[in-house]
Scaffold this motif. Structure first.
Motif, mmCIF file in Angstrom:
data_model
loop_
_atom_site.group_PDB
_atom_site.id
_atom_site.type_symbol
_atom_site.label_atom_id
_atom_site.label_comp_id
_atom_site.label_asym_id
_atom_site.label_seq_id
_atom_site.Cartn_x
_atom_site.Cartn_y
_atom_site.Cartn_z
ATOM 1 N N ASP A 320 -25.470 29.246 -10.528
ATOM 2 C CA ASP A 320 -24.653 29.745 -9.258
ATOM 3 C C ASP A 320 -23.364 29.809 -8.721
ATOM 4 O OD1 ASP A 320 -25.932 30.617 -7.425
ATOM 5 O OD2 ASP A 320 -26.657 29.192 -6.639
ATOM 6 N N VAL A 321 -22.455 30.894 -8.693
ATOM 7 C CA VAL A 321 -21.199 30.222 -8.641
ATOM 8 C C VAL A 321 -21.228 30.810 -6.732
ATOM 9 C CG1 VAL A 321 -20.235 31.079 -11.094
ATOM 10 C CG2 VAL A 321 -20.627 32.690 -8.792
ATOM 11 N N ARG A 322 -22.366 31.326 -6.706
ATOM 12 C CA ARG A 322 -21.941 31.486 -4.663
ATOM 13 C C ARG A 322 -21.379 30.204 -3.813
ATOM 14 N NH1 ARG A 322 -22.476 36.942 -4.363
ATOM 15 N NH2 ARG A 322 -23.602 38.128 -6.353
ATOM 16 N N PRO A 323 -23.111 29.370 -4.137
ATOM 17 C CA PRO A 323 -22.665 28.029 -3.262
ATOM 18 C C PRO A 323 -20.933 27.961 -3.315
ATOM 19 C CG PRO A 323 -24.640 28.390 -3.999
ATOM 20 C CD PRO A 323 -23.784 29.507 -4.542
ATOM 21 N N LEU A 324 -20.612 28.120 -4.308
ATOM 22 C CA LEU A 324 -18.975 27.015 -4.781
ATOM 23 C C LEU A 324 -18.350 27.999 -4.371
ATOM 24 C CD1 LEU A 324 -19.653 25.883 -8.832
ATOM 25 C CD2 LEU A 324 -19.546 24.269 -6.249
ATOM 26 N N ILE A 325 -18.083 28.759 -3.986
ATOM 27 C CA ILE A 325 -17.716 30.138 -3.351
ATOM 28 C C ILE A 325 -16.981 29.864 -2.197
ATOM 29 C CG2 ILE A 325 -16.559 32.589 -2.927
ATOM 30 C CD1 ILE A 325 -17.653 32.313 -6.139
ATOM 31 N N ASP A 326 -18.351 29.711 -1.094
ATOM 32 C CA ASP A 326 -18.711 29.711 -0.410
ATOM 33 C C ASP A 326 -17.725 28.246 0.506
ATOM 34 O OD1 ASP A 326 -19.936 31.846 0.243
ATOM 35 O OD2 ASP A 326 -21.692 31.622 0.409
ATOM 36 N N ALA A 327 -18.107 26.823 -0.137
ATOM 37 C CA ALA A 327 -17.829 25.877 -0.305
ATOM 38 C C ALA A 327 -16.268 26.015 -0.362
ATOM 39 C CB ALA A 327 -18.147 25.156 -0.969
ATOM 40 N N GLY A 328 -15.645 26.974 -0.905
ATOM 41 C CA GLY A 328 -14.392 26.803 -1.228
ATOM 42 C C GLY A 328 -13.912 26.737 -2.262
ATOM 43 N N THR A 329 -13.969 25.577 -3.598
ATOM 44 C CA THR A 329 -14.047 24.437 -4.341
ATOM 45 C C THR A 329 -14.189 26.167 -5.153
ATOM 46 O OG1 THR A 329 -16.414 24.366 -4.626
ATOM 47 C CG2 THR A 329 -15.022 23.005 -4.069
ATOM 48 N N LEU A 330 -14.485 27.619 -5.149
ATOM 49 C CA LEU A 330 -14.192 27.712 -6.924
ATOM 50 C C LEU A 330 -13.664 29.508 -6.038
ATOM 51 C CD1 LEU A 330 -14.540 28.752 -9.083
ATOM 52 C CD2 LEU A 330 -17.375 29.845 -8.942
ATOM 53 N N ALA A 331 -13.228 29.470 -6.743
ATOM 54 C CA ALA A 331 -12.112 30.965 -5.884
ATOM 55 C C ALA A 331 -12.493 32.417 -7.243
ATOM 56 C CB ALA A 331 -10.532 31.319 -5.302
ATOM 57 N N MET A 332 -12.153 33.145 -6.635
ATOM 58 C CA MET A 332 -12.313 34.633 -7.717
ATOM 59 C C MET A 332 -11.660 35.304 -7.492
ATOM 60 S SD MET A 332 -16.230 34.954 -9.068
ATOM 61 C CE MET A 332 -15.191 35.743 -10.748
ATOM 62 N N SER A 333 -10.408 36.215 -8.064
ATOM 63 C CA SER A 333 -9.480 36.814 -7.027
ATOM 64 C C SER A 333 -9.292 37.777 -8.102
ATOM 65 C CB SER A 333 -7.674 36.428 -6.921
ATOM 66 O OG SER A 333 -7.059 37.031 -6.295
ATOM 67 N N GLN A 334 -9.645 39.510 -7.550
ATOM 68 C CA GLN A 334 -9.964 40.836 -8.314
ATOM 69 C C GLN A 334 -8.174 41.141 -7.931
ATOM 70 O OE1 GLN A 334 -12.598 43.155 -9.319
ATOM 71 N NE2 GLN A 334 -10.775 43.705 -11.047
#
Length: 503
Positions: A320-334
């Motif tokens: 479940d990556v979305r909560p981590l993305i919202d928290a800023g610890t996981l980022a995904m860049s196209q």
């Protein structure tokens, strides 16, 4: 007012870095490049930086009307009205029949008179920063090269001792290489455009000379954005040495961590290589998810996959990556290789590591990175510096590379295995009429690792790594042979049989 030879900030992000602090003050500099390379934009940034520092500035325009300069500044959101502009171009009255053979006012036809007018404007304004745009117009007024050089030398003597830093623009429309001008100038900055068969034009900047000063040699990528010209200095890993805790990063999958001898050491790079669809991106996502769940920032640079698809794939594996993305610890860049230069991409990684304290970087994939490069030699040089930089910062870097082929012997676009500290190999193989996947660690520079093959499966909404395939031979060929005492379908009866057959 800056002291003589004191470094002056150019106002161009990244340019002061390769100039080792800026331009030495009180000297004449040549900024040359073909039309459209951003010379006028850099000149504007140079003068606006002087305005921000409460320095007197002056723009002498011999080629563009003031109105065009204002419009160009407006396109970047700058208020250029604060910069004094003096035009040396004709008005409508000067284009009558008696004057149709010159673009200059009759009083300014001679080069010497034009120089006199320029000198008078400088005496009146007493600027700390001066831009002359452009020298191509002065060259047209000169009768011959000897007179042109003598007038430039006179201009240089005029500015000597006045504490004025002069930026002379030249569009190289005459012969393309004005050696006389380069020899006279204290420093020479060249802008170049490199045509590509697809995508945006690649732009590079090079410092040809800077008398009595150090600078970062070589070519550096740059782009022209809304904010103006932004330079991406060539990365030199030796300048970024640091200390960090030598621990390991784990995946959250015990069997996978066993393959790596307990985990991946910090400050190391791992190449995940295999055919398309074999699970390379999923394994990298597993590492990024685990690190982000533990509070360490991780980022995934996706060249080949849409971010929405990558997120949905991760959620399908129970990540479940979305909560981590919202928290800023996981980022995904196209990343679009057609729109991004290699220098800008590496600069983005550097900013993520130094400014945002990123601890794990995934590049998915090197094939996409390769497509952004003009040649394989440049790719290897860029990667060498990038990986050395990340290693010295204690960052775990995961590099994904897709090989050509599905089973048996495979080839990669370029061999980068020697640049990586660890190599994780994924392969397809066939058994009992089903296509399966295996993985193995082929190389690890620091510490021990297993030399076994394990099966990789994706079931029950999660990634699973099985026990070692000890009773099978030829798995990497694509068609393994069972070497046990009983047939695998009826006699293995162990966790290895269940792992191998997926039952």
């Amino acid at each position: 007012m800056p002291e003589p030879n004191q470094r002056m900030n150019t106002g161009v992000p990244g340019l002061d870095d390769i100039l080792q602090g800026g331009l030495p003050g009180g000297e004449m500099y040549l900024l040359e490049g073909d039309p459209g390379t951003g010379k006028t934009t850099i000149a504007m940034q140079f003068l606006l930086e002087g305005i921000r520092r409460n320095e007197p500035v002056l723009y002498l325009s011999l080629s563009e009307p003031e109105q065009e300069l204002r419009r160009s500044a407006d396109s970047h959101g700058w208020d250029f009205s604060v910069v004094p502009v003096v035009e040396f171009i004709p008005d409508e009255a000067s284009l009558g029949s008696d004057e149709q053979y010159t673009v200059f006012h009759p009083t300014d036809v001679e080069l010497s008179s034009t120089i006199d007018r320029m000198s008078a404007e400088v005496e009146k304004a007493k600027p700390t920063r001066l831009v002359i745009d452009s020298l191509s117009e002065l060259r047209l007024l000169a009768v011959d090269n000897i007179r042109y050089r003598r007038q430039l030398l006179a201009l240089k003597r005029f500015f000597a001792g006045r504490r004025t830093t002069v930026l002379m623009l030249d569009d190289r429309t005459s012969d393309g290489h004005d050696r006389q001008l380069q020899s006279i100038a204290h420093g020479v900055i060249r802008l170049e455009k490199l045509a590509r068969t697809f995508g945006v034009t690649r732009r590079q900047i090079e410092i040809l000379k800077l008398r009595g000063s150090t600078f970062r040699e070589g070519f550096h990528d740059y782009n022209i954005h809304y904010e103006g010209v932004i330079v991406y200095p060539r990365l030199v890993a030796a300048e970024h040495s640091t200390t960090f805790e030598h621990t390991v990063v784990q995946s959250g999958l015990p069997q996978l961590d066993k393959l790596f001898g307990g985990g991946i050491p910090r400050g190391s790079s791992t190449l995940i290589i295999g055919p398309t669809g074999s699970g390379k991106s999923s394994i990298a996502m597993q590492y990024a998810y685990t690190a982000a769940s533990q509070g360490e920032r991780a980022i995934i640079y996706a060249f080949d996959e849409v971010l929405r698809t990558a997120q949905e794939r991760a959620e399908g594996l129970g990540l479940d990556v979305r909560p981590l993305i919202d928290a800023g610890t996981l980022a995904m860049s196209q990343v679009d290789p057609a729109e991004l230069s290699p220098g800008e991409f590496i600069w983005q990684i550097r900013r993520d590591v130094e400014d945002r304290h990123t601890k794990l970087v995934v590049i998915d994939s090197l094939n996409g990175f390769l497509n952004s490069m003009p040649g394989e030699t440049d790719l290897l040089l860029h990667l060498h510096e990038l990986l050395a930089f990340l290693n010295q910062k204690g960052v775990v870097s995961l590099l994904i590379m897709t090989q050509h082929g599905l089973v048996g012997t495979m080839q990669a676009q370029v061999d980068v295995s020697y640049l990586s500290d660890t190599v994780l190999l994924l392969r397809y193989f066939e058994a009992s009429g089903r296509i399966r996947q295996s993985l193995a660690v082929l190389k690890k520079r620091v510490g021990n690792h297993e030399r076994t093959l394990r099966e990789l499966t994706f079931q029950d909404n999660r990634i699973q790594v099985g026990e070692a395939l000890e009773d099978f031979q030829g798995v990497l060929t694509g068609v393994p042979t069972y070497l046990g005492n009983r047939p695998p379908d009826s006699a293995v009866g162990s966790s290895q049989r269940e792992t191998f057959l997926g039952n």
